[in-house]
Design an enzyme around this catalytic site. Structure first.
Site, mmCIF file in Angstrom:
data_model
loop_
_atom_site.group_PDB
_atom_site.id
_atom_site.type_symbol
_atom_site.label_atom_id
_atom_site.label_comp_id
_atom_site.label_asym_id
_atom_site.label_seq_id
_atom_site.Cartn_x
_atom_site.Cartn_y
_atom_site.Cartn_z
ATOM 1 N N GLU A 510 0.850 -1.197 0.000
ATOM 2 C CA GLU A 510 0.000 0.000 0.000
ATOM 3 C C GLU A 510 0.878 1.237 0.000
ATOM 4 O OE1 GLU A 510 -3.344 2.392 2.671
ATOM 5 O OE2 GLU A 510 -2.768 0.355 3.218
ATOM 6 N N ASP A 717 1.904 -13.974 12.658
ATOM 7 C CA ASP A 717 0.750 -14.556 11.971
ATOM 8 C C ASP A 717 -0.149 -13.407 11.507
ATOM 9 O OD1 ASP A 717 -1.447 -15.899 11.059
ATOM 10 O OD2 ASP A 717 -1.766 -17.094 12.878
ATOM 11 N N HIS A 815 -2.244 9.739 -1.698
ATOM 12 C CA HIS A 815 -2.453 8.444 -2.342
ATOM 13 C C HIS A 815 -2.328 8.557 -3.858
ATOM 14 C CE1 HIS A 815 -3.689 5.359 0.664
ATOM 15 N NE2 HIS A 815 -3.736 6.449 1.441
#
Length: 839
Positions: A510, A717, A815
């Site tokens: 991202e 995990d 972004h």
């Protein structure tokens, strides 16, 4: 084998000592005082007592034999150069083999100077070295010593333990065989054979002492830059000699030794040595002086003419007439494929055509000739006569392969034979790594089977699998492995936590996430973040059912009794050195009980540890309540990897609270906002908005982003992100004028560990090393608690940056800059590719 291994490891670990000692001996040998100037050494070139005639005129037979020897040396050298790429395709490995031979030549010349007054008399020495040198042996040694794996000294030691016995036998056999030439009666040949024997012995000593030391030294210098990496993985099978060939060599050596004993040290009846032929005999005189002069000139010069002619012919053949071979390696199955120029032309990918559209985005359209698609591009067919084809095509009958497999000799099976056994369900595909005792080969063959069975060859080929240590994955991280995924790792920082600066590794795809977190760390600055960590403990909640509610109530009261709890705790704790039971929280639903075991687990995340302890505790409980039925080891009351109020309230793993104060100056200069604006936005967004949505543990802006990025980077995990990203972010105005900002992040259920699971992998372990928390700490849970505090502090930095971006409407702009590719690839319906490049 152990002696050779220990010797090789010693040379590799004491490189400078071995090299300096060898060079000192070389200097001593080269500086030994001769018989004085003007005097000729009486030392002999052979085992005879005198060596007259070495500087005399060559006889015709002498010249013919030496011409043959020189031609053979050139042909053998040409053969080695043509085939050396089969052993090592890297130039460094080829240079290593040549260096071994060159070093032997230098040392031999120095030693020979002790026995010959003039090295000029050994003008055929280069030809001898071309004939007796084994360049491939040095390349194989370099390939083994520079392969990835255990320590450098152990690798060189293991290689020498495999090559040393073979080199010893080969040297002994070669000395005895070449020594036969000293019995020929040809002075020049006797001279060269003696020198060759000495060269073989010196070459052997250099190979087992000086060369391993140099090899290890070069590897140490280059390892930091990763410059030495053989294309083909090293295998011990490449170095192990053929036992049949070794026995034949030993028989030949014994026979040749007998020849030498009977020829050189024969005794007469009086126990006196039988003298050999007189080397001082001169050639017969000729009546015709002109003919004698012509024969003498021809015998001396013709050998040079032959040598020059042969050398020119080999060069011309190699440059102009040698078929250009292109050895390629199919990265899907690592089979060697040989292509010539015609095959390359037929299989080469066609060049794309570019056409520019008329719109403002300047579309670039690419298509191949004849509408070829990637599925039509295949590896070239191997020539039936090529060596690569023979190596890849051999396949024994099924019965013979089965016998080898059942006998535990799977390493002797070829790739095609293993695939045949897999296809016939004799070898389970999930067990290829353990059956073959070679994780990389198991992964490679599984890729071939999967791509063939499911017609996914193009996709499998694009999935990387080389340069990865699958031994750490086996029985620990993943099954049915066909490759690995590379995720970019960035860093945010420096982030000061509890007075120490850290660079935080974050693995993510991202865009803008790392940059945003880095901006938050910059705003925190040297004031840093203060953290508090509580080791709550990992949980596991089995579901057990009793016959009725009365028995369920009795079971619950029995567990609540302190003495009975002590019995359960003893049974639980006995299953691990680190697991320590802290509490059993019981939930009731009719006659079903949910026993939530909570235990500390040291520096491990501890799911397996707690599950094992809970299972043992249930066995004890079953003895007191035989009518109890265990429904499930996990009854979802834990609760593991599910959003629940239980973990939000009771906590799970590590409970962390972090705080910091952002100055008004940092708010203005870095975030372009003020404390009141951020505090107001946090209340409306993170508190009121989350409550209106009915969120559990979601009173934050995007804590899951930072948690997941660090989880992937450090081998945690990722699915634990569900409860580990529970976070309550609080922002309040602070200071006398209310211009500073007080920020806290509370995370009650961070499930992290620094041992076990994905932390054993190389990349993930490296990220833990960057943070200084790899492995177990000096105190239980020390490293895992530090990792938890770093994660919470990183979440705080990310929360600050995103909140500032939201109030300033910077989110979309950031972004668009960091999370949007400028190259948009689209596939048209006809299969052509269109690239849209904004101008």
């Amino acid at each position: 084998m152990k002696v050779w291994g220990a010797h090789g490891e010693f040379c590799a670990r004491h490189q400078w000592e071995v090299i300096v000692a060898t060079l000192a001996l070389l200097a001593c040998a080269a500086s030994v005082e001769r018989h004085g100037p003007g005097t000729r050494s009486e030392h002999c070139a052979g085992w005879a007592t005198a060596c007259p005639g070495l500087e005399a005129e060559h006889q015709a037979a002498d010249a013919v034999i030496m011409t043959f020897v020189r031609c053979a040396a050139l042909l053998y050298a040409y053969y080695q150069i043509s085939n050396l790429h089969k052993i090592a395709s890297k130039y460094l490995l080829i240079i290593a083999g040549v260096f071994s031979t060159f070093a032997s030549f230098i040392f031999t010349s120095a030693v020979a100077s002790l026995f010959w007054s003039e090295l000029a008399s050994i003008k055929d020495a280069p030809f001898l070295f071309l004939l007796v040198a084994d360049v491939a042996r040095g390349a194989r040694m370099a390939k083994a010593g520079w392969s990835a794996g255990e320590g450098q000294g152990k690798r060189v030691g293991k290689a020498l333990s495999l090559l040393g016995p073979t080199a010893t036998l080969d040297t002994l056999l070669a000395v005895l065989l070449v020594g036969v030439g000293a019995l020929s009666g040809v002075p020049r040949l006797e001279h060269m054979c003696t020198f060759a024997c000495l060269a073989l012995l010196v070459d052997y000593l250099v190979f087992v002492t000086f060369y391993p030391a140099c090899l290890s030294l070069v590897a140490d210098f280059a390892s930091a830059r990763k410059e030495i990496s053989p294309d083909n993985p090293f295998s011990e099978e490449d170095l192990k000699p053929n036992p049949v060939v070794q026995r034949v060599k030993m028989i030949m050596a014994v026979g040749l030794l007998c020849v030498h004993l009977t020829s050189r040290w024969s005794w007469n009846g009086d126990n006196s040595i039988i003298e050999g032929p007189n080397d001082n005999m001169t050639p017969a005189t000729h009546d015709n002086l002109l003919m004698h002069t012509y024969v003498k000139w021809f015998s001396v010069s013709a050998d040079y003419i032959v040598i020059a002619t042969l050398l020119c012919a080999l060069i011309i053949k190699f440059v102009f007439f040698e078929e250009q071979r292109n050895w390629i390696i199919d990265m899907n199955d690592l089979t060697v494929k040989e292509m010539n120029q015609t095959e390359i032309g037929a299989n080469a990918t066609r060049k794309p055509k570019f056409s520019f559209g008329d719109d403002s985005n300047s579309e670039v359209s690419t298509q191949t000739d004849d509408a070829a698609n990637p599925d039509d591009v295949e590896w070239p067919l191997l020539s039936p006569s090529s060596s690569a084809s023979k190596l890849n095509a051999k396949k024994r009958p099924m019965v013979e392969c089965l016998e080898l497999y059942r006998a535990g000799a799977c390493t002797a099976l070829s790739d095609e034979e293993v695939i045949m056994l897999v296809e016939q369900s004799h070898i389970p595909m999930h067990a290829l790594e353990s059956v073959l005792d070679d994780p990389l080969r198991g992964v490679r063959l599984r890729r071939r089977v999967v791509s063939s069975r499911f017609n996914t060859e193009m996709g499998i080929k694009q999935l990387p699998y080389l340069n990865y240590d699958y031994s750490k994955v086996l029985n620990a991280c993943c099954e049915n492995v066909i490759g690995y995924i590379g995720v970019p790792v960035g860093y945010a920082g420096p982030l000061v936590v509890d007075g120490k600066a850290y660079m935080i590794p974050m693995a993510t795809t991202e865009g803008a996430l790392v940059a945003s977190t880095n901006r938050g760390a910059k705003a925190i600055g040297s004031r840093g973040v203060t953290s508090v960590v509580e080791d709550v403990g990992m949980t596991r909640a089995p579901a057990v059912k009793l016959p009725n509610v009365v028995r369920a109530h009795e079971c619950r009261q029995w567990i609540d009794n302190k003495d009975n709890y002590a019995l359960i705790k003893e049974a639980f704790d006995s299953t691990s050195r680190f697991a320590r039971l802290q509490e059993i929280h019981i939930g009731v639903d009719g006659a079903t009980l949910y026993l939530r075991f909570r235990a500390t687990t040291g520096d491990a995340m501890g799911m397996n540890m707690v599950s094992k302890g809970a299972e043992n505790a249930l066995k004890l409980l079953k003895g007191y309540f035989p009518d109890m039925e265990v429904i499930s080891l996990s009854g979802n009351y834990c609760s593991d990897k599910k959003a629940t109020a239980m973990n939000w309230i009771k906590g799970r793993g590590k409970r962390v609270v972090c705080e910091t104060i952002i100055s008004n100056e940092s708010l203005r200069n870095i975030f372009k906002t003020d404390s009141r604006t951020l505090a107001r936005c946090n209340k409306i967004k993170n508190l009121s908005g989350s409550a209106l949505a009915g969120s559990i543990g979601g009173n934050n802006a995007h804590a899951a982003n930072m948690v997941t990025a660090i989880f992937i980077a450090t081998g945690q995990d990722p699915a634990q992100n569900v409860t580990s990203s529970y976070c309550s972010t609080s922002m309040e105005v602070h200071g006398e004028n209310g211009e500073d900002l007080y920020v806290t992040c509370t995370m009650p259920s961070l499930g992290v560990g620094t041992v076990g699971g994905g932390t054993v992998l190389i990349g993930q372990g490296a990220c833990l090393d960057i943070l200084g928390v790899r492995g177990a700490g000096r105190r239980p849970a020390e490293n895992s608690a530090r990792l938890a505090s770093l994660i919470c502090a990183t979440v705080l930095a990310g929360e600050l940056s995103l909140m500032a971006a939201l109030v300033n409407s910077d989110l979309v702009k950031s972004h668009m800059k960091h999370n949007r590719s400028t190259l948009n690839v689209q596939a048209n319906a006809d299969g052509n590719v269109t690239l849209k490049v904004p101008l």
